[in-house]
Design a protein around this motif. Structure first.
Motif, PDB file in Angstrom:
ATOM      1  N   MET A  29       0.836  -1.185   0.000  1.00 51.59           N
ATOM      2  CA  MET A  29       0.000   0.000   0.000  1.00 51.59           C
ATOM      3  C   MET A  29       0.871   1.234   0.000  1.00 51.59           C
ATOM      4  O   MET A  29       1.857   1.345   0.678  1.00 51.59           O
ATOM      5  N   GLU A  30       0.502   2.185  -0.833  1.00 50.42           N
ATOM      6  CA  GLU A  30       1.184   3.458  -0.818  1.00 50.42           C
ATOM      7  C   GLU A  30       0.293   4.438  -0.099  1.00 50.42           C
ATOM      8  O   GLU A  30      -0.718   4.890  -0.625  1.00 50.42           O
ATOM      9  N   ALA A  31       0.655   4.765   1.126  1.00 56.00           N
ATOM     10  CA  ALA A  31      -0.179   5.651   1.938  1.00 56.00           C
ATOM     11  C   ALA A  31       0.253   7.082   1.707  1.00 56.00           C
ATOM     12  O   ALA A  31       1.339   7.483   2.080  1.00 56.00           O
ATOM     13  N   THR A  32      -0.581   7.863   1.017  1.00 53.82           N
ATOM     14  CA  THR A  32      -0.282   9.263   0.775  1.00 53.82           C
ATOM     15  C   THR A  32      -0.837  10.068   1.927  1.00 53.82           C
ATOM     16  O   THR A  32      -2.028  10.105   2.137  1.00 53.82           O
ATOM     17  N   VAL A  33       0.038  10.678   2.677  1.00 50.25           N
ATOM     18  CA  VAL A  33      -0.385  11.326   3.919  1.00 50.25           C
ATOM     19  C   VAL A  33       0.162  12.726   4.011  1.00 50.25           C
ATOM     20  O   VAL A  33       1.180  13.062   3.429  1.00 50.25           O
ATOM     21  N   SER A  34      -0.509  13.539   4.789  1.00 43.07           N
ATOM     22  CA  SER A  34      -0.047  14.898   5.033  1.00 43.07           C
ATOM     23  C   SER A  34       0.980  14.926   6.124  1.00 43.07           C
ATOM     24  O   SER A  34       0.956  14.134   7.023  1.00 43.07           O
ATOM     25  N   LYS A  35       1.894  15.863   6.054  1.00 37.75           N
ATOM     26  CA  LYS A  35       2.876  15.998   7.113  1.00 37.75           C
ATOM     27  C   LYS A  35       2.986  17.444   7.566  1.00 37.75           C
ATOM     28  O   LYS A  35       4.056  17.905   7.924  1.00 37.75           O
ATOM     29  N   SER A  36       1.896  18.190   7.524  1.00 35.49           N
ATOM     30  CA  SER A  36       1.986  19.552   8.027  1.00 35.49           C
ATOM     31  C   SER A  36       0.704  19.977   8.688  1.00 35.49           C
ATOM     32  O   SER A  36      -0.364  19.501   8.346  1.00 35.49           O
ATOM     33  N   LEU A  37       0.799  20.850   9.647  1.00 39.33           N
ATOM     34  CA  LEU A  37      -0.332  21.408  10.355  1.00 39.33           C
ATOM     35  C   LEU A  37      -0.313  22.908  10.165  1.00 39.33           C
ATOM     36  O   LEU A  37       0.740  23.511  10.054  1.00 39.33           O
ATOM     37  N   GLN A  38      -1.505  23.536  10.158  1.00 37.80           N
ATOM     38  CA  GLN A  38      -1.565  24.968  10.000  1.00 37.80           C
ATOM     39  C   GLN A  38      -1.344  25.642  11.336  1.00 37.80           C
ATOM     40  O   GLN A  38      -1.723  25.144  12.374  1.00 37.80           O
ATOM     41  N   LEU A  39      -0.692  26.806  11.293  1.00 41.45           N
ATOM     42  CA  LEU A  39      -0.345  27.503  12.521  1.00 41.45           C
ATOM     43  C   LEU A  39      -0.891  28.920  12.540  1.00 41.45           C
ATOM     44  O   LEU A  39      -1.099  29.528  11.513  1.00 41.45           O
ATOM     45  N   THR A  40      -1.131  29.412  13.713  1.00 38.38           N
ATOM     46  CA  THR A  40      -1.318  30.837  13.897  1.00 38.38           C
ATOM     47  C   THR A  40      -0.158  31.307  14.754  1.00 38.38           C
ATOM     48  O   THR A  40       0.655  30.505  15.202  1.00 38.38           O
ATOM     49  N   LYS A  58       2.929 -11.454   6.831  1.00 37.87           N
ATOM     50  CA  LYS A  58       1.758 -11.254   5.973  1.00 37.87           C
ATOM     51  C   LYS A  58       0.574 -12.084   6.470  1.00 37.87           C
ATOM     52  O   LYS A  58      -0.557 -11.596   6.547  1.00 37.87           O
ATOM     53  N   LYS A  59       0.839 -13.346   6.832  1.00 35.97           N
ATOM     54  CA  LYS A  59      -0.224 -14.222   7.305  1.00 35.97           C
ATOM     55  C   LYS A  59      -0.851 -13.677   8.586  1.00 35.97           C
ATOM     56  O   LYS A  59      -2.080 -13.637   8.732  1.00 35.97           O
ATOM     57  N   LYS A  60      -0.006 -13.257   9.516  1.00 32.86           N
ATOM     58  CA  LYS A  60      -0.508 -12.751  10.788  1.00 32.86           C
ATOM     59  C   LYS A  60      -1.298 -11.457  10.597  1.00 32.86           C
ATOM     60  O   LYS A  60      -2.328 -11.242  11.250  1.00 32.86           O
ATOM     61  N   SER A  61      -0.845 -10.608   9.685  1.00 33.56           N
ATOM     62  CA  SER A  61      -1.563  -9.353   9.437  1.00 33.56           C
ATOM     63  C   SER A  61      -2.941  -9.611   8.836  1.00 33.56           C
ATOM     64  O   SER A  61      -3.912  -8.930   9.167  1.00 33.56           O
ATOM     65  N   SER A  70       2.191  -0.607   9.174  1.00 33.01           N
ATOM     66  CA  SER A  70       1.245   0.119   8.321  1.00 33.01           C
ATOM     67  C   SER A  70       1.187  -0.487   6.924  1.00 33.01           C
ATOM     68  O   SER A  70       0.126  -0.564   6.311  1.00 33.01           O
ATOM     69  N   GLU A  71       2.340  -0.942   6.450  1.00 33.41           N
ATOM     70  CA  GLU A  71       2.393  -1.560   5.123  1.00 33.41           C
ATOM     71  C   GLU A  71       1.570  -2.842   5.067  1.00 33.41           C
ATOM     72  O   GLU A  71       0.739  -3.025   4.177  1.00 33.41           O
ATOM     73  N   VAL A  72       1.785  -3.741   6.026  1.00 34.61           N
ATOM     74  CA  VAL A  72       1.126  -5.045   5.961  1.00 34.61           C
ATOM     75  C   VAL A  72      -0.352  -4.967   6.348  1.00 34.61           C
ATOM     76  O   VAL A  72      -1.143  -5.814   5.940  1.00 34.61           O
ATOM     77  N   LEU A  73      -0.719  -3.959   7.146  1.00 36.03           N
ATOM     78  CA  LEU A  73      -2.120  -3.812   7.556  1.00 36.03           C
ATOM     79  C   LEU A  73      -2.902  -2.910   6.612  1.00 36.03           C
ATOM     80  O   LEU A  73      -4.101  -2.733   6.779  1.00 36.03           O
ATOM     81  N   ASP A  74      -2.211  -2.328   5.632  1.00 38.60           N
ATOM     82  CA  ASP A  74      -2.844  -1.391   4.710  1.00 38.60           C
ATOM     83  C   ASP A  74      -3.376  -0.175   5.466  1.00 38.60           C
ATOM     84  O   ASP A  74      -4.470   0.321   5.201  1.00 38.60           O
ATOM     85  N   TYR A  75      -2.592   0.289   6.417  1.00 34.63           N
ATOM     86  CA  TYR A  75      -2.889   1.484   7.202  1.00 34.63           C
ATOM     87  C   TYR A  75      -2.003   2.629   6.708  1.00 34.63           C
ATOM     88  O   TYR A  75      -1.025   2.412   6.002  1.00 34.63           O
ATOM     89  N   SER A  76      -2.337   3.844   7.119  1.00 35.96           N
ATOM     90  CA  SER A  76      -1.454   4.988   6.908  1.00 35.96           C
ATOM     91  C   SER A  76      -0.546   5.135   8.119  1.00 35.96           C
ATOM     92  O   SER A  76      -0.909   4.747   9.225  1.00 35.96           O
ATOM     93  N   PHE A  77       0.631   5.713   7.905  1.00 36.40           N
ATOM     94  CA  PHE A  77       1.605   5.857   8.976  1.00 36.40           C
ATOM     95  C   PHE A  77       1.867   7.326   9.296  1.00 36.40           C
ATOM     96  O   PHE A  77       1.997   8.144   8.391  1.00 36.40           O
ATOM     97  N   PHE A  78       1.951   7.644  10.588  1.00 33.64           N
ATOM     98  CA  PHE A  78       2.307   8.976  11.034  1.00 33.64           C
ATOM     99  C   PHE A  78       3.347   8.899  12.137  1.00 33.64           C
ATOM    100  O   PHE A  78       3.283   8.023  13.001  1.00 33.64           O
ATOM    101  N   ASP A  79       4.278   9.818  12.117  1.00 28.72           N
ATOM    102  CA  ASP A  79       5.231  10.016  13.201  1.00 28.72           C
ATOM    103  C   ASP A  79       4.830  11.324  13.876  1.00 28.72           C
ATOM    104  O   ASP A  79       4.898  12.390  13.262  1.00 28.72           O
ATOM    105  N   SER A  80       4.416  11.265  15.143  1.00 35.53           N
ATOM    106  CA  SER A  80       3.889  12.456  15.803  1.00 35.53           C
ATOM    107  C   SER A  80       4.942  13.562  15.910  1.00 35.53           C
ATOM    108  O   SER A  80       4.618  14.745  15.781  1.00 35.53           O
ATOM    109  N   ASP A  81       6.195  13.199  16.118  1.00 39.66           N
ATOM    110  CA  ASP A  81       7.246  14.211  16.195  1.00 39.66           C
ATOM    111  C   ASP A  81       7.390  14.948  14.867  1.00 39.66           C
ATOM    112  O   ASP A  81       7.580  16.175  14.840  1.00 39.66           O
ATOM    113  N   LYS A  82       7.312  14.208  13.759  1.00 35.56           N
ATOM    114  CA  LYS A  82       7.433  14.836  12.447  1.00 35.56           C
ATOM    115  C   LYS A  82       6.273  15.784  12.189  1.00 35.56           C
ATOM    116  O   LYS A  82       6.445  16.853  11.581  1.00 35.56           O
TER     117      LYS A  82
END
Length: 295
Positions: free
Chosen positions: A1-12, A93-96, A126-138
């Protein structure tokens, strides 16, 4: 799975007499995109300023070579190692596939000390479960205009960082089908557990001496709670990790499941936890999650 995700938040921003400090607001909008194919599939997304495609790699590990060869002139140890890798990937893969229906779209939060491999393991899961991945620090870094975590600590203090971390976890907790790698200190605030308990939290437990070796090798400049000046790097790192462990160890027990590298090493019959690879850790995480869901 290719998870296309955002990596930015809007700021004030708000202005003080000395400088302008970016603050997070509620403009990190969540939405759901529906894709039509044979069945309706839901992809959770964050509203973004730019997109990044994450393509985690599974099973690409260097195999040691020995002199003995097969008739095809391939090193025998390489063939043996590649066989083990293939078997691990098949088991993963089997376990996922077994666990996907039981998850019901719930998010998975990886917690643990800095350097425990949460990001690498999270990408594999995230790859084997077909989920999207996020790193909270990033996410926090990009919310601050690309400012590194170490610089956020230096400019605005740990409290400011923790406030943004809590808000990010809150936003992510409203979504589904995510694997989230959290910062090492995310466990210290009870409110963060309220958000993480909406999904399944997995504690990646790595012995402190192994963490100290790993972090000393890669450097601590980007670790604001670990960076040290003069003195033996390993000793200083181990002592600081020990202090952080004293502060956080009880909080880690709030996790839904615990994945111990020492236990995995014992099962595999290897003496060094550093010999345990990310795929093996990911398999153990899925096994533990499955056991948790059966309770």
């Amino acid at each position: 799975m290719e998870a296309t995700v955002s990596k930015s938040l809007q700021l004030t921003t708000w202005n003080s007499s000395d400088y302008t400090v970016p603050t997070l607001n509620n403009s990190m909008r969540l939405y759901t995109r529906y894709e039509k194919n044979k069945s309706k599939r839901v992809n959770n997304m964050l509203n973004c300023n730019h997109l990044a495609t994450i393509k985690p790699a599974i099973g690409h590990r260097t195999a040691g070579l020995k002199a003995s060869c097969t008739s095809q002139n391939f090193p025998a140890s390489l063939l043996k190692s590649e066989t083990f890798i293939a078997e691990e990937d098949l088991l993963l893969k089997k376990k996922s596939e077994e666990i996907k229906p039981c998850l019901s779209g719930r998010c998975i939060y990886l917690v643990g000390m800095m350097g425990s491999g949460k990001t690498t393991i999270g990408q594999i899961l995230s790859e084997v479960l077909d989920y999207s991945f996020f790193d909270s620090d990033k996410l926090i870094e990009q919310a601050a205009g690309g400012t590194a975590v170490a610089d956020i600590f230096k400019l605005h203090g740990e409290g400011y960082f923790r406030d943004n971390e809590t808000e990010v976890l809150h936003k992510l907790s409203l979504m589904h089908r995510l694997v989230i790698s959290t910062g090492g200190g995310a466990v210290v605030r009870p409110i963060n557990w309220k958000y993480m308990h909406k999904g399944i939290s997995v504690f990646i437990d790595v012995p402190l001496d192994a963490l100290a070796q790993r972090l000393t090798a890669i450097g601590t400049a980007s670790r604001p709670l670990l960076h040290h000046g003069s003195g033996d790097a390993y000793t200083q790192t181990f002592m600081r990790l020990s202090k952080l462990w004293e502060e956080r160890s009880e909080a880690y027990t709030n996790a839904s499941v615990r994945v111990s590298l020492e236990c995995i090493a014992d099962k595999l019959g290897v003496g060094d936890v550093c010999s345990v690879n990310p795929t093996q850790i990911a398999i153990e995480a899925l096994v533990k999650i499955e056991d948790y869901l059966k309770e």
